[in-house]
Write a protein that holds these residues in place. Structure first.
Motif, mmCIF file in Angstrom:
data_model
loop_
_atom_site.group_PDB
_atom_site.id
_atom_site.type_symbol
_atom_site.label_atom_id
_atom_site.label_comp_id
_atom_site.label_asym_id
_atom_site.label_seq_id
_atom_site.Cartn_x
_atom_site.Cartn_y
_atom_site.Cartn_z
ATOM 1 N N GLY A 12 0.822 -1.214 0.000
ATOM 2 C CA GLY A 12 0.000 0.000 0.000
ATOM 3 C C GLY A 12 0.848 1.253 0.000
ATOM 4 N N GLY A 13 1.871 1.268 -0.850
ATOM 5 C CA GLY A 13 2.737 2.446 -0.942
ATOM 6 C C GLY A 13 2.424 3.276 -2.171
ATOM 7 N N VAL A 14 3.472 3.927 -2.670
ATOM 8 C CA VAL A 14 3.303 4.843 -3.804
ATOM 9 C C VAL A 14 2.688 4.125 -5.007
ATOM 10 C CG1 VAL A 14 4.547 6.228 -5.509
ATOM 11 C CG2 VAL A 14 5.212 6.342 -3.093
ATOM 12 N N ILE A 37 -3.915 -4.520 -0.248
ATOM 13 C CA ILE A 37 -3.548 -5.055 1.076
ATOM 14 C C ILE A 37 -2.247 -4.395 1.507
ATOM 15 C CG2 ILE A 37 -3.089 -7.120 2.443
ATOM 16 C CD1 ILE A 37 -4.255 -8.782 0.137
ATOM 17 N N GLU A 40 0.807 -1.254 6.236
ATOM 18 C CA GLU A 40 0.704 0.064 6.865
ATOM 19 C C GLU A 40 -0.747 0.344 7.262
ATOM 20 O OE1 GLU A 40 3.621 3.158 5.532
ATOM 21 O OE2 GLU A 40 3.517 2.007 3.684
ATOM 22 N N LEU A 50 8.367 11.976 3.530
ATOM 23 C CA LEU A 50 8.867 11.613 4.861
ATOM 24 C C LEU A 50 10.252 12.177 5.167
ATOM 25 C CD1 LEU A 50 7.744 7.875 5.216
ATOM 26 C CD2 LEU A 50 6.540 9.945 5.919
ATOM 27 N N SER A 51 11.047 12.414 4.128
ATOM 28 C CA SER A 51 12.388 12.963 4.385
ATOM 29 C C SER A 51 12.447 14.448 4.043
ATOM 30 C CB SER A 51 13.440 12.200 3.576
ATOM 31 O OG SER A 51 13.086 12.194 2.207
ATOM 32 N N THR A 122 5.184 -4.445 -3.284
ATOM 33 C CA THR A 122 5.659 -4.555 -1.896
ATOM 34 C C THR A 122 6.864 -3.661 -1.596
ATOM 35 O OG1 THR A 122 6.773 -6.549 -2.642
ATOM 36 C CG2 THR A 122 4.770 -6.863 -1.351
ATOM 37 N N GLY A 123 7.376 -2.960 -2.612
ATOM 38 C CA GLY A 123 8.439 -1.995 -2.350
ATOM 39 C C GLY A 123 9.695 -2.603 -1.769
ATOM 40 N N ALA A 124 10.223 -1.964 -0.748
ATOM 41 C CA ALA A 124 11.513 -2.386 -0.211
ATOM 42 C C ALA A 124 11.568 -2.106 1.280
ATOM 43 C CB ALA A 124 12.618 -1.611 -0.922
ATOM 44 N N LEU A 145 14.546 5.194 8.129
ATOM 45 C CA LEU A 145 13.430 5.958 7.561
ATOM 46 C C LEU A 145 12.887 5.270 6.318
ATOM 47 C CD1 LEU A 145 11.617 8.410 7.720
ATOM 48 C CD2 LEU A 145 13.346 9.749 6.510
ATOM 49 N N ARG A 146 11.775 4.572 6.516
ATOM 50 C CA ARG A 146 11.096 3.980 5.360
ATOM 51 C C ARG A 146 9.596 4.269 5.390
ATOM 52 N NH1 ARG A 146 12.365 2.601 0.193
ATOM 53 N NH2 ARG A 146 10.380 1.901 -0.622
ATOM 54 N N ALA A 319 7.959 4.257 -9.766
ATOM 55 C CA ALA A 319 6.859 3.552 -9.078
ATOM 56 C C ALA A 319 5.512 4.004 -9.631
ATOM 57 C CB ALA A 319 6.936 3.807 -7.576
ATOM 58 N N TYR A 346 15.546 12.661 -8.564
ATOM 59 C CA TYR A 346 15.667 14.053 -8.128
ATOM 60 C C TYR A 346 15.841 14.100 -6.617
ATOM 61 C CZ TYR A 346 11.056 13.782 -6.052
ATOM 62 O OH TYR A 346 10.000 13.414 -5.255
HETATM 63 P P1 FAD Z 1 6.659 1.523 -1.166
HETATM 64 O O1 FAD Z 1 6.207 2.917 -1.326
HETATM 65 O O2 FAD Z 1 7.772 1.227 -0.237
HETATM 66 O O3 FAD Z 1 5.381 0.667 -0.699
HETATM 67 C C1 FAD Z 1 5.472 -0.699 -0.390
HETATM 68 C C2 FAD Z 1 4.253 -1.062 0.422
HETATM 69 O O4 FAD Z 1 4.148 -2.465 0.526
HETATM 70 C C3 FAD Z 1 4.284 -0.531 1.841
HETATM 71 O O5 FAD Z 1 3.017 -0.021 2.149
HETATM 72 C C4 FAD Z 1 4.567 -1.769 2.675
HETATM 73 O O6 FAD Z 1 4.081 -1.698 3.982
HETATM 74 C C5 FAD Z 1 3.817 -2.806 1.859
HETATM 75 N N1 FAD Z 1 4.209 -4.187 2.084
HETATM 76 C C6 FAD Z 1 5.440 -4.736 1.880
HETATM 77 N N2 FAD Z 1 5.415 -6.062 2.172
HETATM 78 C C7 FAD Z 1 4.143 -6.341 2.554
HETATM 79 C C8 FAD Z 1 3.492 -7.534 2.981
HETATM 80 N N3 FAD Z 1 4.135 -8.690 3.064
HETATM 81 N N4 FAD Z 1 2.186 -7.456 3.305
HETATM 82 C C9 FAD Z 1 1.500 -6.284 3.235
HETATM 83 N N5 FAD Z 1 2.085 -5.136 2.826
HETATM 84 C C10 FAD Z 1 3.378 -5.165 2.490
HETATM 85 N N6 FAD Z 1 12.187 8.702 -4.647
HETATM 86 C C11 FAD Z 1 12.348 9.768 -5.467
HETATM 87 O O7 FAD Z 1 12.407 9.593 -6.688
HETATM 88 N N7 FAD Z 1 12.458 11.033 -4.970
HETATM 89 C C12 FAD Z 1 12.438 11.278 -3.641
HETATM 90 O O8 FAD Z 1 12.563 12.426 -3.226
HETATM 91 C C13 FAD Z 1 12.286 10.187 -2.748
HETATM 92 N N8 FAD Z 1 12.279 10.381 -1.423
HETATM 93 C C14 FAD Z 1 12.159 9.307 -0.590
HETATM 94 C C15 FAD Z 1 12.184 9.533 0.785
HETATM 95 C C16 FAD Z 1 12.102 8.470 1.658
HETATM 96 C C17 FAD Z 1 12.130 8.733 3.128
HETATM 97 C C18 FAD Z 1 12.003 7.153 1.163
HETATM 98 C C19 FAD Z 1 11.934 5.989 2.114
HETATM 99 C C20 FAD Z 1 11.975 6.919 -0.203
HETATM 100 C C21 FAD Z 1 12.047 8.006 -1.092
HETATM 101 N N9 FAD Z 1 12.025 7.818 -2.471
HETATM 102 C C22 FAD Z 1 12.159 8.887 -3.306
HETATM 103 C C23 FAD Z 1 11.829 6.489 -3.034
HETATM 104 C C24 FAD Z 1 10.336 6.237 -3.300
HETATM 105 O O9 FAD Z 1 9.577 6.613 -2.199
HETATM 106 C C25 FAD Z 1 10.118 4.772 -3.632
HETATM 107 O O10 FAD Z 1 10.777 4.520 -4.851
HETATM 108 C C26 FAD Z 1 8.655 4.449 -3.733
HETATM 109 O O11 FAD Z 1 8.005 4.622 -2.503
HETATM 110 C C27 FAD Z 1 8.448 3.014 -4.218
HETATM 111 O O12 FAD Z 1 7.084 2.753 -4.244
HETATM 112 P P2 FAD Z 1 6.545 1.259 -4.006
HETATM 113 O O13 FAD Z 1 5.054 1.365 -3.983
HETATM 114 O O14 FAD Z 1 7.213 0.348 -4.927
HETATM 115 O O15 FAD Z 1 7.053 0.879 -2.555
#
Ligand code: FAD
Ligand code: NDP
Length: 430
Positions: A12-14, A37, A40, A50-51, A122-124, A145-146, A319, A346
């Protein structure tokens, strides 16, 4: 106990937020057929906040202000929005196993959720110091910080540390952005990292030198070419100093650790093909199982611009776009071409702001003013006579657009000294 959906977004991320927006725009599902699902407790939000805005000493950004998709100047998707759209948010729920053959997910609460099509988002996770053989990083004044929980811990640590000392471990994105935030919160910062200069994977020495001297002017101290080995703690278990490999002790009222991430692939290892530390997908973001897609930080996908080379990108723009692409490919496969993504990174710190497009390979030239406090400088990377990458600090929207175009077009640049002389004008006049 179980529920069945047609479409499940796991995470449930970006990426999840942008996938939801794309589903809603295309309208290819009925109420109750789609769920997200997430471990968070809140609806998807723009993690980059967040940062940055979240750590400001005055008027910090707080939810619901930065739910997706405000980062792309699009709609703010609150929980109300998901309800209205008939998208089920299954929050605070961790999936503990996945069976790709049976098309089921098992949650930590024992529920089985089945799907017809799954989008893995699921991101990282942040790498922990324990993974490098250093123990004790669970102390209350050591911050990673995640997610929101981490950010709240960091905000609390900062508020009890004004005028004190912070040690920032890692010279990458988290290290640089958090060091700037700490200084803005009147905390003295020492940055510790093993490389010769900050942002070692992207910045050239010359670019890094600018940021390091800017940070130094803001009171940041750099301790480079070494790593920490252990912590000293008081009787309550709080860290009081960081001990470095070179024997030095750095006093610390708080520590921020940003030493990289690992993609959350473990649920699918042995079930789906992996590459570059992520889940391998094709240009439709489809994994080695045709019912399963992967997007965002966890996906390793082919970059057409790099002749199909597979990359796993850890950035928000990727993402957002890969998520939307997967939904388009799921709902309208015949109309959806293979993704054609231009890598874009960026950062914004203090009053500085840079963007990078493409790949930092080949020979590099620099241009512009590296001396000012409101600088405008950049670099081009050139390989086989073509522009492969472009970096610019202090540009405006038109400048960045021009740079993205020359990189996307692989514009010819055979004369490096002429490119250096023209600098930004080279891209603008193209
Ligand atoms: P995420 O946003 O990490 O979301 C993953 C989700 O999956 C989360 O909600 C997690 O809880 C959920 N999850 C994982 N495993 C499970 C499981 N087993 N069951 C249920 N849920 C699960 N990128 C930029 O380009 N510019 C920026 O300025 C920048 N700033 C950032 C600042 C911070 C503090 C951080 C941490 C990252 C930043 N990034 C930035 C990177 C960017 O945020 C990520 O690339 C992006 O969030 C990736 O999206 P995602 O949906 O793949 O993963
Ligand atoms: P990065 O990969 O950017 O940087 C990690 C840094 O820590 C590197 O400098 C690395 O050095 C160093 N390092 C590794 N091990 C150690 C160690 N034992 N001691 C000290 N330093 C060490 O990861 P971050 O943690 O900074 O960022 C996490 C994620 O968040 C990334 O995916 C990033 O893209 C994302 N993010 C992006 C932002 C943006 O795009 N503006 C902002 C904030 C986060 P080495 O290279 O030698 O391994």
């Amino acid at each position: 106990m179980g529920r069945a959906f047609v479409y499940v977004v796991l995470g449930g991320g970006v990426a999840a937020g942008y996938a939801a927006l794309e589903f809603a725009r295309r309208g290819g599902y009925s109420r109750g057929e789609l769920c997200i699902i997430s471990e968070e407790a809140v609806a998807p939000y723009e993690r980059p906040a967040l940062s940055k805005g979240y750590l400001l000493p005055e008027d910090p950004s707080r939810l619901p202000k930065f739910h997706t998709c405000v980062g792309a100047n699009d709609e703010l998707l609150t929980t109300k929005w998901y309800k209205e759209q008939g998208i089920e948010l299954v929050l605070g729920t961790r999936v503990i196993s996945a069976d790709v053959r049976r098309k089921t997910l098992l949650t930590a609460t024992g529920e089985t959720i089945s799907y017809k099509t799954l989008i893995i988002a699921t991101g990282a996770r942040a790498l922990k110091l324990e993974e490098f053989g250093i123990s004790g990083s669970d102390a209350e004044n050591i911050c990673y910080l995640r997610n929101l929980e981490d950010a709240d811990k960091l905000v609390n640590a900062m508020s009890s540390c004004s005028g004190g000392n912070a040690v920032v471990i890692g010279g990458g994105y988290i290290g640089m952005e958090c060091a700037a935030a700490l200084v803005t919160n009147k905390i003295k910062v020492t940055m510790v990292f093993p490389e010769k200069h900050c942002m070692g994977r992207l910045f050239t020495e010359k670019i890094a030198e600018y940021y390091e001297s800017y940070y130094t002017s803001k009171g940041v101290t750099f301790t480079k070419g070494t790593v920490l080995t252990s912590f000293e703690k008081d009787s309550t278990g709080k860290v009081t100093s960081v001990i470095l490999k070179d024997g030095n002790h750095l006093p610390a009222d708080m520590v921020v650790v940003g030493i990289g991430i690992r993609a959350n692939t473990s649920l699918f290892e042995g079930q789906l093909l992996m590459e570059k530390g992520g889940i391998k997908v094709n240009g439709q973001m489809q994994t080695s199982d045709s019912s399963v897609y992967a997007v965002g930080d966890v996906a390793a996908f082919p970059i057409k611009l790099f002749d199909g080379d597979v990359r796993r990108l850890e950035h928000v723009d990727s993402a957002r776009r890969t998520a939307r692409h997967a939904v388009a490919a799921i709902l309208e496969p015949s109309k959806t071409r293979d993704v054609d993504y231009l890598p874009f990174f960026y950062s914004r710190v203090f009053t500085l702001s840079w963007q990078f497009y493409g790949d930092n390979v080949g020979e590099v030239i620099h241009y512009g003013d590296f001396t000012s406090n409101s600088p405008r400088f950049g670099a081009y990377w050139v390989s086989k006579g073509q522009i492969t990458g472009a970096f610019l600090e202090g540009g405006n929207r038109d400048d960045y657009e021009a740079l993205s175009v020359v990189v996307r077009r692989k514009t010819k640049a055979s004369d490096m000294s002429e490119l250096e002389r023209q600098g930004l004008a080279f891209a603008i006049q193209e």
